[in-house]
Design a protein around this motif. Structure first.
Motif, PDB file in Angstrom:
ATOM      1  N   LEU A  61       0.825  -1.210   0.000  1.00 41.35           N
ATOM      2  CA  LEU A  61       0.000   0.000   0.000  1.00 41.35           C
ATOM      3  C   LEU A  61       0.864   1.268   0.000  1.00 41.35           C
ATOM      4  CD1 LEU A  61      -2.830  -1.177   2.413  1.00 41.35           C
ATOM      5  CD2 LEU A  61      -3.084  -0.589   0.002  1.00 41.35           C
ATOM      6  N   PHE A  62       1.998   1.223   0.673  1.00 42.62           N
ATOM      7  CA  PHE A  62       2.913   2.368   0.614  1.00 42.62           C
ATOM      8  C   PHE A  62       3.458   2.540  -0.803  1.00 42.62           C
ATOM      9  CE2 PHE A  62       3.507   2.421   5.350  1.00 42.62           C
ATOM     10  CZ  PHE A  62       3.216   3.765   5.510  1.00 42.62           C
ATOM     11  N   ALA A  63       3.698   1.428  -1.490  1.00 46.14           N
ATOM     12  CA  ALA A  63       4.151   1.511  -2.875  1.00 46.14           C
ATOM     13  C   ALA A  63       3.082   2.157  -3.753  1.00 46.14           C
ATOM     14  CB  ALA A  63       4.501   0.122  -3.396  1.00 46.14           C
ATOM     15  N   VAL A  64       1.819   1.823  -3.501  1.00 46.95           N
ATOM     16  CA  VAL A  64       0.719   2.423  -4.257  1.00 46.95           C
ATOM     17  C   VAL A  64       0.635   3.917  -3.976  1.00 46.95           C
ATOM     18  CG1 VAL A  64      -1.790   2.463  -4.549  1.00 46.95           C
ATOM     19  CG2 VAL A  64      -0.592   0.276  -4.379  1.00 46.95           C
ATOM     20  N   ILE A  65       0.838   4.301  -2.720  1.00 49.60           N
ATOM     21  CA  ILE A  65       0.825   5.731  -2.375  1.00 49.60           C
ATOM     22  C   ILE A  65       1.900   6.470  -3.167  1.00 49.60           C
ATOM     23  CG2 ILE A  65       1.235   7.405  -0.529  1.00 49.60           C
ATOM     24  CD1 ILE A  65       0.008   5.395   1.422  1.00 49.60           C
ATOM     25  N   ALA A  66       3.084   5.850  -3.289  1.00 46.87           N
ATOM     26  CA  ALA A  66       4.174   6.475  -4.045  1.00 46.87           C
ATOM     27  C   ALA A  66       3.835   6.566  -5.534  1.00 46.87           C
ATOM     28  CB  ALA A  66       5.464   5.688  -3.841  1.00 46.87           C
ATOM     29  N   LEU A  67       3.246   5.496  -6.083  1.00 41.62           N
ATOM     30  CA  LEU A  67       2.911   5.463  -7.508  1.00 41.62           C
ATOM     31  C   LEU A  67       1.772   6.428  -7.851  1.00 41.62           C
ATOM     32  CD1 LEU A  67       3.103   1.612  -8.210  1.00 41.62           C
ATOM     33  CD2 LEU A  67       4.688   3.371  -9.035  1.00 41.62           C
ATOM     34  N   LYS A  68       0.812   6.540  -6.934  1.00 40.19           N
ATOM     35  CA  LYS A  68      -0.375   7.368  -7.181  1.00 40.19           C
ATOM     36  C   LYS A  68      -0.374   8.621  -6.317  1.00 40.19           C
ATOM     37  CE  LYS A  68      -2.524   4.301  -9.890  1.00 40.19           C
ATOM     38  NZ  LYS A  68      -2.996   4.580 -11.268  1.00 40.19           N
TER      39      LYS A  68
END
Length: 434
Positions: A61-68
């Motif tokens: 989910l942290f990776a998604v926050i970074a991507l989006k």
């Protein structure tokens, strides 16, 4: 389409204006829906290696926050009231007798709204509810495997908790089945989980959840018929809203006209329960004593329900719980008062006010069943705050639902600016320049 202020007269009755053009990102990657379903499942029930799974999902989910980040971060700023109480709770490490545990709990309080905002920023409300429903379906099979012990909780620590979780699974399934905008195969797949959820709630014999489940079913059906279907007629919603207010005042008038009638007692008697609410009133009496000992700041996070806390173990003893049991006060407001004092209590109420007005505003302008279902579920979660401490917690289904209900409108804010286009505006029509 937003119109700029610059205009150019073309003819007597025609003006040329420049309009902003936006495209809306309606994509919902399957891989992200899988992550969301897995996250909701990991917060729906404990299972072997659940801690390791949660850590992996936190990283995802942290990776998604970074991507989006361009989509997620503005919504985090818009939802700043959701982080005020978690920030204060985390600061309680300064006075909590267990600062390391308080720090860990405080981080969880911050991550809980952060991840829901991330989910609703990437998915729309329907898909987010669908993922939560899928997690409930998977959980229902684990409950079914331990159905023989469901009256003592089955895979959950208590019968009230298993009934609460299966209530939400059942109501989410009912909402999907009633939703004309949902995929047909999902609507059909949801049907068998409705009676299954009702069976679990009845078998658990939880009076509170029996009432909430019945109210939820009637509420969802009424909202689908009255607010979504009939409400599509011009001015119908205003009339329905006013009629609802009149109906509520009529019920209150009848109740106040019979001061000698014990409505609560009659309901409890019909459900086979006593006036102590299964021992809750004794726990609340003890909680009032504890909360008055630290009135302003409370004990701090993780500062009360500890094995070496004599007051906590006394409550366990008189509630016939084993030594060391991490109990609750079965009341979210008392839980906040004990741990975070009057300051935390005020912030908690303020959070509910913000969440309530956000959900109601979204419901008033939306023509979809999702907003109505989320408002109904939020109301049920609010009612449980008076008999359970779960709504003041982290990584659990009631908290996920109330956060989804208050941030659902953020899912429509995923527009991308594409550029400008000239548009001819005349008295009779509006058409783009060819």
């Amino acid at each position: 389409m937003n119109v700029m202020s610059r205009k150019m007269k073309v003819t007597e009755d025609t003006t040329l204006v420049w309009a902003k053009v936006f495209s809306e990102d309606k994509s919902a990657p399957i891989w992200f829906q899988f992550i969301v379903t897995a996250w909701f499942f990991a917060t729906y029930i404990d299972f072997p290696a659940v801690t390791a799974v949660r850590y992996l999902l936190v990283l995802a989910l942290f990776a998604v926050i970074a991507l989006k980040s361009s989509t997620v971060l503005p919504n985090i700023v818009r939802a700043w009231p959701l982080f005020v109480l978690p920030a204060f709770a985390t600061s309680s490490i300064l006075w909590s007798p267990y600062p390391s545990e308080a720090l860990k709990q405080g981080v969880y309080f911050i991550l809980t709204p952060l991840f829901i905002i991330t989910i609703i920023s990437v998915l729309d409300a329907r898909r987010a509810m669908r993922c939560l429903m899928f997690a409930g379906w998977i959980t229902s099979f684990m409950v079914l495997a331990k159905f023989s012990s469901i009256d003592s909780g089955g895979p959950y620590p208590s019968k009230n908790y298993v009934a609460l979780q299966m209530n939400f699974m059942m109501l989410l399934s009912l909402a999907a089945a009633l939703n004309k905008s949902e995929l047909t195969w999902i609507r059909l797949a949801a049907l068998p989980f409705i009676p299954l959820g009702i069976l679990f709630v009845v078998a658990a014999n939880s009076a509170t959840n029996l009432v909430l489940g019945g109210a939820g079913i009637m509420g969802l059906i009424a909202l689908r018929v009255l607010w979504v279907d009939i409400g599509g007629i011009k001015n119908a919603r205003s009339l329905l809203f006013l009629s609802g207010i009149v109906f509520v005042f009529a019920i209150l008038t009848v109740a106040l006209a019979m001061p000698g009638e014990d409505f609560v007692g009659d309901v409890l008697q019909a459900l086979g329960k006593d006036g102590t609410l299964s021992g809750r009133t004794e726990i609340w009496a003890a909680g009032r004593v504890v909360q008055d000992q630290n009135p302003l700041f409370g004990t701090g996070l993780s500062g009360f329900w500890q094995p070496d806390n004599g007051a906590a173990q006394s409550i366990n003893y008189y509630d016939f719980k084993p030594y060391g049991t991490v109990l609750t006060f079965h009341n979210s407001y008392m839980e906040v008062r004990v741990h975070l004092g009057y300051i935390g209590w005020v912030l908690y109420i303020g959070t509910w006010v913000w969440q309530g007005q956000r959900a109601i505003r979204n419901w008033m302008v939306s023509r979809d069943l999702e907003a109505s279902a989320l408002l109904m579920l939020l109301l049920l979660v609010f009612i449980t705050t008076f008999t359970e401490s779960t709504p003041w917690g982290v990584f659990n289904t009631p908290v996920n639902i109330m956060l989804l209900a208050s941030t659902a409108a953020f899912s429509s804010n995923r527009r991308k600016f594409e550029g400008y286009v000239p548009v001819k505006v005349s008295e009779s029509s509006v058409r783009p320049v060819r």
